[in-house]
Design a protein around this motif. Sequence first.
Motif, PDB file in Angstrom:
ATOM      1  N   ASP A 298       0.913  -1.295  -0.120  1.00 14.43           N
ATOM      2  CA  ASP A 298       0.058   0.026   0.122  1.00 14.43           C
ATOM      3  C   ASP A 298       1.046   1.252  -0.056  1.00 14.43           C
ATOM      4  OD1 ASP A 298      -2.204  -1.428   0.135  1.00 14.43           O
ATOM      5  OD2 ASP A 298      -2.814  -1.377   1.979  1.00 14.43           O
ATOM      6  N   ASP A 299       1.898   1.230   0.655  1.00 13.69           N
ATOM      7  CA  ASP A 299       2.870   2.404   1.012  1.00 13.69           C
ATOM      8  C   ASP A 299       3.582   2.505  -0.574  1.00 13.69           C
ATOM      9  OD1 ASP A 299       2.154   2.851   3.305  1.00 13.69           O
ATOM     10  OD2 ASP A 299       3.950   1.501   4.310  1.00 13.69           O
ATOM     11  N   LEU A 300       3.977   1.432  -1.116  1.00 12.74           N
ATOM     12  CA  LEU A 300       4.487   1.481  -2.473  1.00 12.74           C
ATOM     13  C   LEU A 300       3.677   2.027  -3.542  1.00 12.74           C
ATOM     14  CD1 LEU A 300       6.405  -1.860  -2.639  1.00 12.74           C
ATOM     15  CD2 LEU A 300       7.578   0.172  -2.589  1.00 12.74           C
ATOM     16  N   LEU A 301       2.441   1.562  -3.602  1.00  6.01           N
ATOM     17  CA  LEU A 301       1.459   2.118  -4.445  1.00  6.01           C
ATOM     18  C   LEU A 301       1.331   3.612  -4.228  1.00  6.01           C
ATOM     19  CD1 LEU A 301      -1.138  -0.620  -4.895  1.00  6.01           C
ATOM     20  CD2 LEU A 301       0.881  -0.107  -6.408  1.00  6.01           C
ATOM     21  N   ALA A 302       1.035   4.132  -2.897  1.00  4.57           N
ATOM     22  CA  ALA A 302       1.038   5.382  -2.430  1.00  4.57           C
ATOM     23  C   ALA A 302       2.115   6.162  -3.160  1.00  4.57           C
ATOM     24  CB  ALA A 302       0.775   5.580  -1.143  1.00  4.57           C
ATOM     25  N   ASP A 303       3.374   5.855  -2.901  1.00  8.02           N
ATOM     26  CA  ASP A 303       4.646   6.568  -3.266  1.00  8.02           C
ATOM     27  C   ASP A 303       4.567   6.520  -4.836  1.00  8.02           C
ATOM     28  OD1 ASP A 303       7.297   7.627  -3.111  1.00  8.02           O
ATOM     29  OD2 ASP A 303       7.668   5.629  -4.184  1.00  8.02           O
ATOM     30  N   TYR A 304       4.125   5.431  -5.439  1.00  5.33           N
ATOM     31  CA  TYR A 304       3.914   5.497  -7.044  1.00  5.33           C
ATOM     32  C   TYR A 304       3.015   6.335  -7.392  1.00  5.33           C
ATOM     33  CZ  TYR A 304       2.171   3.967 -11.658  1.00  5.33           C
ATOM     34  OH  TYR A 304       1.709   4.064 -12.905  1.00  5.33           O
ATOM     35  N   ALA A 305       1.772   6.716  -6.843  1.00  3.21           N
ATOM     36  CA  ALA A 305       0.792   7.433  -7.276  1.00  3.21           C
ATOM     37  C   ALA A 305       1.324   8.970  -7.158  1.00  3.21           C
ATOM     38  CB  ALA A 305      -0.491   7.297  -6.625  1.00  3.21           C
ATOM     39  N   ALA A 306       1.797   9.167  -6.098  1.00  7.71           N
ATOM     40  CA  ALA A 306       2.513  10.503  -5.680  1.00  7.71           C
ATOM     41  C   ALA A 306       3.718  11.076  -6.851  1.00  7.71           C
ATOM     42  CB  ALA A 306       3.269  10.604  -4.362  1.00  7.71           C
ATOM     43  N   ARG A 307       4.379  10.074  -7.156  1.00 13.71           N
ATOM     44  CA  ARG A 307       5.597  10.264  -8.048  1.00 13.71           C
ATOM     45  C   ARG A 307       4.719  10.518  -9.631  1.00 13.71           C
ATOM     46  NH1 ARG A 307      10.770   8.584  -6.925  1.00 13.71           N
ATOM     47  NH2 ARG A 307      11.235   7.856  -4.751  1.00 13.71           N
ATOM     48  N   ARG A 308       3.979   9.626  -9.976  1.00 11.85           N
ATOM     49  CA  ARG A 308       3.081   9.869 -10.971  1.00 11.85           C
ATOM     50  C   ARG A 308       2.511  11.086 -11.396  1.00 11.85           C
ATOM     51  NH1 ARG A 308      -1.695   8.610 -13.706  1.00 11.85           N
ATOM     52  NH2 ARG A 308      -1.470   7.436 -15.813  1.00 11.85           N
ATOM     53  N   GLU A 309       1.887  11.573 -10.272  1.00 13.64           N
ATOM     54  CA  GLU A 309       1.232  12.847 -10.397  1.00 13.64           C
ATOM     55  C   GLU A 309       2.142  14.050 -10.402  1.00 13.64           C
ATOM     56  OE1 GLU A 309      -1.831  15.424  -7.463  1.00 13.64           O
ATOM     57  OE2 GLU A 309      -1.200  13.552  -6.947  1.00 13.64           O
ATOM     58  N   ARG A 310       3.245  13.904  -9.740  1.00 16.57           N
ATOM     59  CA  ARG A 310       4.638  15.066  -9.952  1.00 16.57           C
ATOM     60  C   ARG A 310       4.796  15.087 -11.429  1.00 16.57           C
ATOM     61  NH1 ARG A 310       6.236  13.187  -4.585  1.00 16.57           N
ATOM     62  NH2 ARG A 310       7.957  11.957  -5.711  1.00 16.57           N
ATOM     63  N   ALA A 311       5.007  13.780 -11.923  1.00 16.15           N
ATOM     64  CA  ALA A 311       5.684  13.814 -13.355  1.00 16.15           C
ATOM     65  C   ALA A 311       4.582  14.422 -14.114  1.00 16.15           C
ATOM     66  CB  ALA A 311       6.040  12.312 -13.687  1.00 16.15           C
ATOM     67  N   LEU A 312       3.282  14.044 -14.198  1.00 21.90           N
ATOM     68  CA  LEU A 312       2.334  14.329 -14.891  1.00 21.90           C
ATOM     69  C   LEU A 312       2.066  16.126 -14.865  1.00 21.90           C
ATOM     70  CD1 LEU A 312      -0.232  11.568 -14.773  1.00 21.90           C
ATOM     71  CD2 LEU A 312       1.267  12.011 -16.748  1.00 21.90           C
ATOM     72  N   GLY A 313       2.657  16.620 -13.876  1.00 25.57           N
ATOM     73  CA  GLY A 313       2.152  18.007 -13.480  1.00 25.57           C
ATOM     74  C   GLY A 313       3.105  18.795 -14.278  1.00 25.57           C
ATOM     75  N   MET A 314       4.182  18.271 -14.965  1.00 28.86           N
ATOM     76  CA  MET A 314       5.254  18.810 -15.917  1.00 28.86           C
ATOM     77  C   MET A 314       5.957  20.052 -15.238  1.00 28.86           C
ATOM     78  SD  MET A 314       3.046  18.650 -19.587  1.00 28.86           S
ATOM     79  CE  MET A 314       1.395  19.262 -18.945  1.00 28.86           C
ATOM     80  N   GLY A 315       5.845  21.122 -15.736  1.00 31.31           N
ATOM     81  CA  GLY A 315       6.554  22.194 -15.240  1.00 31.31           C
ATOM     82  C   GLY A 315       5.755  22.905 -13.914  1.00 31.31           C
ATOM     83  N   GLY A 316       4.940  22.483 -13.747  1.00 26.89           N
ATOM     84  CA  GLY A 316       3.880  23.020 -12.448  1.00 26.89           C
ATOM     85  C   GLY A 316       2.728  24.112 -12.882  1.00 26.89           C
ATOM     86  N   PRO A 317       1.800  24.139 -12.053  1.00 21.47           N
ATOM     87  CA  PRO A 317       0.612  24.898 -12.235  1.00 21.47           C
ATOM     88  C   PRO A 317       0.827  26.379 -12.778  1.00 21.47           C
ATOM     89  CG  PRO A 317       0.719  24.589  -9.886  1.00 21.47           C
ATOM     90  CD  PRO A 317       1.795  23.769 -10.702  1.00 21.47           C
ATOM     91  N   GLU A 318       1.978  27.003 -12.439  1.00 22.33           N
ATOM     92  CA  GLU A 318       2.041  28.204 -12.790  1.00 22.33           C
ATOM     93  C   GLU A 318       2.225  28.505 -14.051  1.00 22.33           C
ATOM     94  OE1 GLU A 318       4.577  30.650 -10.297  1.00 22.33           O
ATOM     95  OE2 GLU A 318       3.412  30.093  -8.412  1.00 22.33           O
ATOM     96  N   LYS A 319       3.415  27.504 -14.675  1.00 21.84           N
ATOM     97  CA  LYS A 319       4.026  27.571 -16.015  1.00 21.84           C
ATOM     98  C   LYS A 319       2.742  27.149 -16.882  1.00 21.84           C
ATOM     99  CE  LYS A 319       8.712  27.154 -15.206  1.00 21.84           C
ATOM    100  NZ  LYS A 319       9.856  26.285 -15.307  1.00 21.84           N
ATOM    101  N   LEU A 320       2.037  26.116 -16.483  1.00 22.35           N
ATOM    102  CA  LEU A 320       1.006  25.710 -17.548  1.00 22.35           C
ATOM    103  C   LEU A 320       0.144  26.858 -17.551  1.00 22.35           C
ATOM    104  CD1 LEU A 320       0.795  21.818 -16.100  1.00 22.35           C
ATOM    105  CD2 LEU A 320       1.983  22.760 -18.329  1.00 22.35           C
ATOM    106  N   ALA A 321      -0.490  27.585 -16.406  1.00 31.98           N
ATOM    107  CA  ALA A 321      -1.347  28.252 -16.495  1.00 31.98           C
ATOM    108  C   ALA A 321      -0.964  29.546 -17.351  1.00 31.98           C
ATOM    109  CB  ALA A 321      -1.809  28.931 -15.207  1.00 31.98           C
ATOM    110  N   ARG A 322       0.206  29.780 -17.587  1.00 26.12           N
ATOM    111  CA  ARG A 322       0.670  30.958 -18.422  1.00 26.12           C
ATOM    112  C   ARG A 322       0.818  30.530 -19.804  1.00 26.12           C
ATOM    113  NH1 ARG A 322       6.260  31.294 -16.864  1.00 26.12           N
ATOM    114  NH2 ARG A 322       5.357  31.763 -14.707  1.00 26.12           N
TER     115      ARG A 322
END
Length: 511
Positions: A4-28
């Motif tokens: 469960d901890d491994l999967l939670a870590d996986y989900a967090a890493r995936r979310e960060r990677a999919l976030g690309m350069g971050g919300p501010e740059k994407l909004a710009r």
Amino acid sequence: MAMDDLLADYAARRERALGMGGPEKLARRRAEGNLNARERLDRLLDPGSFHELGLFARGIRPEVADRTPADGKIAGFGRIDGRPVAVVSNDFTVLGASSSAINGKKMRHVKETASRQGMPVIFLGESSGARMPDRMGAAGRAMLGQDPFEYRRLRETPWVSLLLGACYGSSTWYTVLSDFVAMRKGALMSVASNRVTSAAINQPVDPEALGGWKLHAEVTGLVDVVVDTDDQALDAARRFLSYLPSHHGEAPPRAPVPEGSDAAARGVAELVPQQRTKVYDMRRVVAAISDLGSVLELKPRFGRSAVTALARLGGRPVGFIGNNPMFKGGAIDVDACRKITSFLVLCDSFHIPVVFLVDQPGFLIGQEGENRWAPGRIMNWLNALSQVTVPKVSLVLRKSYGQAYLNMGGGRNSDVVACWPTADLGFMDPAVGVSVLHGVRREDDPERFAALVEELRRDTEAWGLAALYEAHAVIDPRDTRDFLCRTLDIHALRPTAGLGERRLANWPTSF
């Protein structure tokens, strides 16, 4: 660590990677009206078909590891109209999508897989160039040249490049190696940015003059299609690939023939004035005899006295090469030579038959052409043409003069040569020939000039060429579409399942 901890870590890493350069740059980017790298893939590929590799890749230097999700280049595989493709989408929100050791490995893997498995490659370009300080010093030099085939094109599969922002370094290299390039207005492409170039030469440099769309569409000829938006560029990529096979081992895909195509083609004669000094637009002729709505013109702003276009005849993809009297009277200049030669390379590499529509007064001669290596360009074209192994048909609508008769598929440079009854075949325009051969000008001796013109016109009609079986047919212009469809059916390369020998597959991508 528990699952469960491994999967939670996986989900967090995936979310960060999919976030690309971050919300501010994407909004710009969103505020500027630009799609981000993942949105571009969503628009390009069939829904749900993207299969990403390298999501968890990061920059090799520890100080940038946390700031380089997917290391700035999103890569993988998907489908377009159900057909597999390989894609690399540059994420400018991550260190300007700069080229690095890791994302270079991603690109190499995608290209090698596409070549081996028979998939087109699409590059969605927007990059600041090489990542610094990675490329500096001896260690930076050691990163280069590790793949001896990185810049080799054997055209095993089609390559498409879309210029969607500032493109320097690798985005430039892969663009000029590609078979099709679409550029959005406002995008840039050059070896280095105007800032770097200005510092190097110690003078101001305008970015548009250095690498804007007008330069590449009208002067260099490196861009095939200019568009206004990302969506239009993505649509252009999808449309271009619809004419081509996925790889060199299959024939181009056929398509249904739209209703009304044959009827529309019957009016083609009305588009071409019988008087050869009157101009018309050859693009309208191509559109009239092709399947309705099937024409994709390439490089329309470059070498404008020639037309190069992909289209369909009876559902079969073909490449049209035509002279366009709307520009320079159809005289063939250096840019038209380059444009036609590169188009022959495309057609031969991917098994697309070639149709010449001929109405040319010869090559455009003069000091400028000689300074730009006109004889070499003319011979490059003939050299390429002599190696083309796909079916070739040459149709003379009006005039075909001089050496250019051969370049436009005359003689044994085509499988079939045909003429309209309006064809005029000589060494040069008779009025010009009288001045050259006899030194007589119309204003000096109108009567003698007219008599000499008539003398030079003898034996230049289509019937003389047909009598010698140098023209295999003289056709009613209204039957042009039917004649071309029947001819291509006959020369369909049946023993090889529609495949040519691809002798031009390793021809340079620009020259």
